[in-house]
Design an enzyme around this catalytic site. Structure first.
Site, PDB file in Angstrom:
ATOM      1  N   GLU A   1       0.831  -1.212   0.000  1.00 14.28           N
ATOM      2  CA  GLU A   1       0.000   0.000   0.000  1.00 14.28           C
ATOM      3  C   GLU A   1       0.867   1.263   0.000  1.00 14.28           C
ATOM      4  O   GLU A   1       1.878   1.337   0.700  1.00 14.28           O
ATOM      5  CB  GLU A   1      -0.893  -0.021   1.247  1.00 14.28           C
ATOM      6  CG  GLU A   1      -1.827   1.166   1.385  1.00 14.28           C
ATOM      7  CD  GLU A   1      -2.689   1.080   2.643  1.00 14.28           C
ATOM      8  OE1 GLU A   1      -3.596   1.915   2.777  1.00 14.28           O
ATOM      9  OE2 GLU A   1      -2.453   0.193   3.483  1.00 14.28           O
TER      10      GLU A   1
ATOM     11  N   LYS B   1      -9.169   3.717  -2.545  1.00 12.27           N
ATOM     12  CA  LYS B   1      -9.594   2.980  -1.357  1.00 12.27           C
ATOM     13  C   LYS B   1     -10.961   3.460  -0.879  1.00 12.27           C
ATOM     14  O   LYS B   1     -11.163   4.645  -0.645  1.00 12.27           O
ATOM     15  CB  LYS B   1      -8.550   3.163  -0.260  1.00 12.27           C
ATOM     16  CG  LYS B   1      -8.718   2.282   0.965  1.00 12.27           C
ATOM     17  CD  LYS B   1      -7.529   2.508   1.898  1.00 12.27           C
ATOM     18  CE  LYS B   1      -7.556   1.630   3.120  1.00 12.27           C
ATOM     19  NZ  LYS B   1      -6.375   1.886   3.991  1.00 12.27           N
TER      20      LYS B   1
ATOM     21  N   CYS C   1      -5.798  -2.762   1.704  1.00 13.01           N
ATOM     22  CA  CYS C   1      -5.696  -2.926   3.154  1.00 13.01           C
ATOM     23  C   CYS C   1      -7.051  -3.147   3.829  1.00 13.01           C
ATOM     24  O   CYS C   1      -7.654  -4.208   3.667  1.00 13.01           O
ATOM     25  CB  CYS C   1      -4.955  -1.724   3.731  1.00 13.01           C
ATOM     26  SG  CYS C   1      -4.283  -2.014   5.403  1.00 13.01           S
TER      27      CYS C   1
END
Length: 271
Positions: free
Chosen positions: A40, A108, A140
């Site tokens: 990430e 995200k 994530c």
């Protein structure tokens, strides 16, 4: 499809260092690799209130352009993350970069509490085909929500790629989630995490892994920097779905507008 997972220790806010390591790693990939995956925000590290405006870059900025050139030179696709600057709005973004350019952008959608004051969540999921495999991206914390992987499954994903920045003590959470997301969507799921220490005393948990469409763990790393290499047998996706198919059998479809694009991208906009 041959994939290489690069579990690296980055430096928060140090784009020159992170970019150079990324380019060196791409240059050293195997000649027959199809897809390289990094952790990430691998190009810039995690932002802080004081650094986010400085390290954020547009998608036509120098870091992404450098990765595009490297992908073209090695004839490979690269999944890499950064803090994206879109006209002054910041996103935690992962890109699927092929020799032809950016094939897929994912912002995200589910932000960790510490980043909610720094970046804006994305508004859609998307998949695209690379070398015959339909790929979707997550980042994530996204993997902890079944709906994210299900959305990619609805969009035809055969492989979910998770760029991770998961820290202690939460490593086991993402390991369990990755196994579940692969099994319940009957597809491949792989996760590449960061290692080492970050800002504010964080220690990243490693544990990069690949799970097959039956929910079986194919490979898993420890807590040190490493490279994992694996060839995915995509016939196992069809085999997993041959007798029962969760996507076909479910009774609660996801909401949201679906879009098909001429370049092969499929999108599901969040309601």
């Amino acid at each position: 499809m041959k994939v290489e997972l690069f579990q690296l220790a980055g430096r928060d806010g140090d784009t020159p260092y992170n970019l150079e390591r990324t380019l060196q790693t791409i240059a050293s990939c195997a000649a027959d690799s199809d897809l390289l995956v990094f952790p990430e925000t691998g190009l810039c590290g995690f932002p802080s209130a004081s650094s986010v405006a400085r390290i954020a870059e547009p998608l036509d900025g120098p870091s992404v352009q450098a990765v595009q050139r490297a992908a073209r030179e090695r004839d490979v696709a690269v999944v890499v993350g950064l803090i994206e600057n879109d006209a002054g709005t910041f996103y935690n973004t992962s890109l699927l970069i092929t020799p032809e350019g950016i094939a897929l952008r994912y912002r995200k959608t589910h932000l960790w509490p510490d980043e909610r004051s720094l970046v804006v969540p994305g508004d859609r999921h998307a998949t695209v085909v690379w070398r015959g495999v339909r790929i979707g991206l997550l980042i994530c914390y996204d993997i902890e929500f079944p709906e994210n992987a299900r959305a990619l499954g609805e969009l035809g994903a055969e492989l979910i790629v998770v760029c991770n920045g998961n820290m202690d003590p939460y490593g086991p959470v993402h390991r369990t989630a990755l196994l579940a997301r692969a099994q319940e969507n009957q597809l491949y799921a792989l996760m590449v995490n960061r290692v080492g220490a970050g800002d504010d005393g964080l220690v990243f948990a490693g544990g990069s892994a690949v799970v097959d469409p039956f929910g079986q763990l194919l490979c898993e790393s420890g807590r040190d920097e490493c490279r994992l290499s694996l060839t995915l047998d995509l016939a196992r996706v069809g085999a997993a779905r041959s007798y029962y198919h969760y996507l076909a059998d479910r009774r609660l479809p996801l909401q949201g507008e679906r879009r098909e694009h001429a370049d092969g991208r499929r999108e599901l906009l969040l309601p």
